[in-house]
Design a protein around this motif. Structure first.
Motif, PDB file in Angstrom:
ATOM      1  N   THR A  19      21.439  -0.167   3.200  1.00  0.00           N
ATOM      2  CA  THR A  19      21.725  -1.251   4.136  1.00  0.00           C
ATOM      3  C   THR A  19      21.592  -0.747   5.566  1.00  0.00           C
ATOM      4  OG1 THR A  19      24.082  -0.768   4.291  1.00  0.00           O
ATOM      5  CG2 THR A  19      23.373  -2.222   2.479  1.00  0.00           C
ATOM      6  N   ASP A  20      21.601  -1.670   6.510  1.00  0.00           N
ATOM      7  CA  ASP A  20      21.508  -1.290   7.909  1.00  0.00           C
ATOM      8  C   ASP A  20      22.678  -0.393   8.314  1.00  0.00           C
ATOM      9  OD1 ASP A  20      20.092  -1.846  10.576  1.00  0.00           O
ATOM     10  OD2 ASP A  20      22.183  -2.319  11.050  1.00  0.00           O
ATOM     11  N   ASP A  21      23.886  -0.743   7.905  1.00  0.00           N
ATOM     12  CA  ASP A  21      25.055   0.077   8.237  1.00  0.00           C
ATOM     13  C   ASP A  21      24.944   1.464   7.624  1.00  0.00           C
ATOM     14  OD1 ASP A  21      26.172  -1.961   9.693  1.00  0.00           O
ATOM     15  OD2 ASP A  21      27.629  -2.554   8.159  1.00  0.00           O
ATOM     16  N   GLU A  22      24.455   1.534   6.392  1.00  0.00           N
ATOM     17  CA  GLU A  22      24.321   2.829   5.724  1.00  0.00           C
ATOM     18  C   GLU A  22      23.271   3.692   6.413  1.00  0.00           C
ATOM     19  OE1 GLU A  22      25.526   1.391   1.190  1.00  0.00           O
ATOM     20  OE2 GLU A  22      23.431   1.352   1.855  1.00  0.00           O
ATOM     21  N   ARG A  23      22.187   3.073   6.849  1.00  0.00           N
ATOM     22  CA  ARG A  23      21.154   3.848   7.546  1.00  0.00           C
ATOM     23  C   ARG A  23      21.694   4.416   8.853  1.00  0.00           C
ATOM     24  NH1 ARG A  23      15.332   0.677   6.884  1.00  0.00           N
ATOM     25  NH2 ARG A  23      15.697  -0.139   4.788  1.00  0.00           N
ATOM     26  N   ARG A  24      22.409   3.595   9.598  1.00  0.00           N
ATOM     27  CA  ARG A  24      22.981   4.092  10.855  1.00  0.00           C
ATOM     28  C   ARG A  24      23.931   5.248  10.600  1.00  0.00           C
ATOM     29  NH1 ARG A  24      24.184  -1.136  12.293  1.00  0.00           N
ATOM     30  NH2 ARG A  24      26.397  -0.613  12.377  1.00  0.00           N
ATOM     31  N   VAL A  59      14.496  12.107   6.513  1.00  0.00           N
ATOM     32  CA  VAL A  59      15.398  11.408   5.597  1.00  0.00           C
ATOM     33  C   VAL A  59      14.777  11.382   4.204  1.00  0.00           C
ATOM     34  CG1 VAL A  59      16.414   9.959   7.411  1.00  0.00           C
ATOM     35  CG2 VAL A  59      14.402   9.132   6.144  1.00  0.00           C
ATOM     36  N   GLU A  60      15.606  11.111   3.221  1.00  0.00           N
ATOM     37  CA  GLU A  60      15.126  10.952   1.852  1.00  0.00           C
ATOM     38  C   GLU A  60      14.525   9.559   1.679  1.00  0.00           C
ATOM     39  OE1 GLU A  60      15.059  13.314  -0.404  1.00  0.00           O
ATOM     40  OE2 GLU A  60      16.004  14.725   1.002  1.00  0.00           O
ATOM     41  N   PRO A  61      13.597   9.383   0.719  1.00  0.00           N
ATOM     42  CA  PRO A  61      13.027   8.047   0.486  1.00  0.00           C
ATOM     43  C   PRO A  61      14.089   6.982   0.217  1.00  0.00           C
ATOM     44  CG  PRO A  61      11.712   9.707  -0.627  1.00  0.00           C
ATOM     45  CD  PRO A  61      12.920  10.421  -0.096  1.00  0.00           C
ATOM     46  N   ALA A  62      15.210   7.362  -0.396  1.00  0.00           N
ATOM     47  CA  ALA A  62      16.270   6.393  -0.704  1.00  0.00           C
ATOM     48  C   ALA A  62      16.871   5.780   0.556  1.00  0.00           C
ATOM     49  CB  ALA A  62      17.357   7.067  -1.528  1.00  0.00           C
ATOM     50  N   TYR A  63      16.699   6.450   1.675  1.00  0.00           N
ATOM     51  CA  TYR A  63      17.195   5.905   2.946  1.00  0.00           C
ATOM     52  C   TYR A  63      16.701   4.480   3.166  1.00  0.00           C
ATOM     53  CZ  TYR A  63      17.243   5.291   8.082  1.00  0.00           C
ATOM     54  OH  TYR A  63      17.401   4.802   9.353  1.00  0.00           O
ATOM     55  N   PHE A  64      15.453   4.221   2.806  1.00  0.00           N
ATOM     56  CA  PHE A  64      14.841   2.930   3.106  1.00  0.00           C
ATOM     57  C   PHE A  64      15.283   1.831   2.138  1.00  0.00           C
ATOM     58  CE2 PHE A  64      12.232   6.106   5.140  1.00  0.00           C
ATOM     59  CZ  PHE A  64      12.154   5.586   6.424  1.00  0.00           C
ATOM     60  N   ALA A 104       3.435   1.549   6.140  1.00  0.00           N
ATOM     61  CA  ALA A 104       4.475   2.556   5.881  1.00  0.00           C
ATOM     62  C   ALA A 104       5.755   2.269   6.645  1.00  0.00           C
ATOM     63  CB  ALA A 104       3.958   3.942   6.247  1.00  0.00           C
ATOM     64  N   TRP A 105       5.661   1.480   7.730  1.00  0.00           N
ATOM     65  CA  TRP A 105       6.838   1.215   8.550  1.00  0.00           C
ATOM     66  C   TRP A 105       7.818   0.325   7.787  1.00  0.00           C
ATOM     67  CZ3 TRP A 105       7.958   3.053  13.504  1.00  0.00           C
ATOM     68  CH2 TRP A 105       6.976   3.902  14.033  1.00  0.00           C
ATOM     69  N   GLY A 106       9.048   0.786   7.726  1.00  0.00           N
ATOM     70  CA  GLY A 106      10.076   0.103   6.950  1.00  0.00           C
ATOM     71  C   GLY A 106      10.187   0.615   5.535  1.00  0.00           C
ATOM     72  N   LEU A 107       9.190   1.379   5.090  1.00  0.00           N
ATOM     73  CA  LEU A 107       9.184   1.949   3.738  1.00  0.00           C
ATOM     74  C   LEU A 107       9.258   3.472   3.754  1.00  0.00           C
ATOM     75  CD1 LEU A 107       6.417  -0.252   2.074  1.00  0.00           C
ATOM     76  CD2 LEU A 107       8.900  -0.520   1.882  1.00  0.00           C
ATOM     77  N   ALA A 131      10.440   9.722   6.054  1.00  0.00           N
ATOM     78  CA  ALA A 131      10.460  10.352   4.738  1.00  0.00           C
ATOM     79  C   ALA A 131       9.069  10.839   4.334  1.00  0.00           C
ATOM     80  CB  ALA A 131      10.990   9.368   3.696  1.00  0.00           C
ATOM     81  N   ASP A 132       8.142  10.901   5.282  1.00  0.00           N
ATOM     82  CA  ASP A 132       6.753  11.279   5.009  1.00  0.00           C
ATOM     83  C   ASP A 132       6.301  12.239   6.105  1.00  0.00           C
ATOM     84  OD1 ASP A 132       3.953  11.417   4.876  1.00  0.00           O
ATOM     85  OD2 ASP A 132       3.759   9.375   4.116  1.00  0.00           O
ATOM     86  N   ALA A 133       6.117  13.488   5.749  1.00  0.00           N
ATOM     87  CA  ALA A 133       5.777  14.507   6.744  1.00  0.00           C
ATOM     88  C   ALA A 133       4.473  14.197   7.463  1.00  0.00           C
ATOM     89  CB  ALA A 133       5.695  15.878   6.074  1.00  0.00           C
TER      90      ALA A 133
END
Length: 296
Positions: A231-236, A223-228, A189-192, A166-168
């Motif tokens: 949930t894990d299932d939602e991210r997949r 991805v959008e920032p909200a991705y982070f 930044a990893w995970g965020l 989510a960060d170019a």
């Protein structure tokens, strides 16, 4: 003929019943579900592993029982199933057979174990890859080489890492081989704002016995920032949809990938907590050429 078809001759086929003291069974025992790259597969994977330790037929039955509970389709809309490798007809292409029949020839080994796992983790991406591979085979047939498009599709299938970002500036650092920025300065930044998820089943097989130089091919997904916050299932599901849409609509080239040494991912390997871990030019190499980029 594809590399897979060359490697899947009878001399490599597993027996119908595999005693638990064989090398193949011991490799299943080497799986450590606590590894960050394997943990997402653990719930289904442990059931499959226990079945694989019983016999080849029990292993295939476990895979197909999950298909029955959680249906999947291949690149041409055929219901997915898993069959013994010896059931692939002589002369048939692996990808074309899957697309045309829904049946995935599956050996009793870790490589195909992880291939089956990814059909459940990212079903849309797997179907899109299968569709594209089958279409290439329809046009060009099976020859001594796959051609550039099939090479890129195979590289994705076997060795891809999905780099959700989510960060170019972080995506730019990855493309530029700027390891210090991406993996040291921006560790927080990893995970965020970015993360890595392994897709390639050959890469997962290698990482059962991880080594520092083990490198995947990162496919950047905006991805959008909200991705982070999902949930894990939602991210997949987000990645499965976004990447499959691109694979279905865009050309693909091996130049769209960027190497990413897996054990350098922050939080994935204890030794990388020390910045000097990255001072290894044989692993964390500088870029050697500019890279074309796909539309995001």
């Amino acid at each position: 003929m594809s590399d897979r078809e060359n490697s899947l001759k009878p001399e490599n086929a597993e027996p119908a019943s595999l005693p638990t003291d064989t090398l193949a069974a011991r490799r299943f025992m080497d799986i450590d579900w606590s590894c960050p790259w394997l943990a997402p597969l653990a719930e289904r994977g442990e059931r499959w592993r226990q079945a694989a330790l019983v016999s080849y037929s029990a292993y295939l039955s476990a895979l197909n029982a999950d298909v029955h509970r959680d249906s999947r389709i291949t690149g041409r809309g055929k219901p997915l199933s898993f069959i013994a490798q010896d059931d692939l007809p002589a002369g048939a292409s692996y990808e074309g057979h899957i697309a045309g029949t829904g049946c995935v020839p599956t050996r009793h080994n870790l490589h195909d174990f992880f291939n089956g796992s990814i059909w459940f983790q990212y079903p849309r991406i797997k179907a899109a890859l299968n569709s594209r591979q089958a279409a290439e085979i329809d046009v060009l047939g099976i020859g001594p080489t796959r051609g550039a498009a099939r090479d890129a599709l195979t590289l994705f299938d076997e060795n891809a890492i999905l780099f959700a970002c989510a960060d170019a500036s972080l995506a730019a650092a990855l493309r530029a081989f700027d390891w210090h920025t991406l993996l040291v300065e921006q560790r927080a930044a990893w995970g965020l704002r970015c993360e890595a998820r392994i897709f390639g089943h050959a890469l997962l097989e290698k990482l059962v016995a991880p080594y520092k130089a083990c490198t995947g091919h990162a496919w950047i997904v905006d991805v959008e920032p909200a991705y982070f916050s999902a949930t894990d299932d939602e991210r997949r599901a987000i990645l499965d949809h976004a990447v499959s849409e691109r694979l279905n609509s865009e050309a693909i080239s091996s130049r769209y990938f960027t190497p990413l040494p897996v054990l350098g991912v922050p939080g994935w390997w204890p030794e990388n907590e020390t910045p000097s871990f990255y001072d290894d030019p044989e692993v964390f190499r500088s870029g050697r050429r500019s890279r074309a980029q796909p539309a995001q």
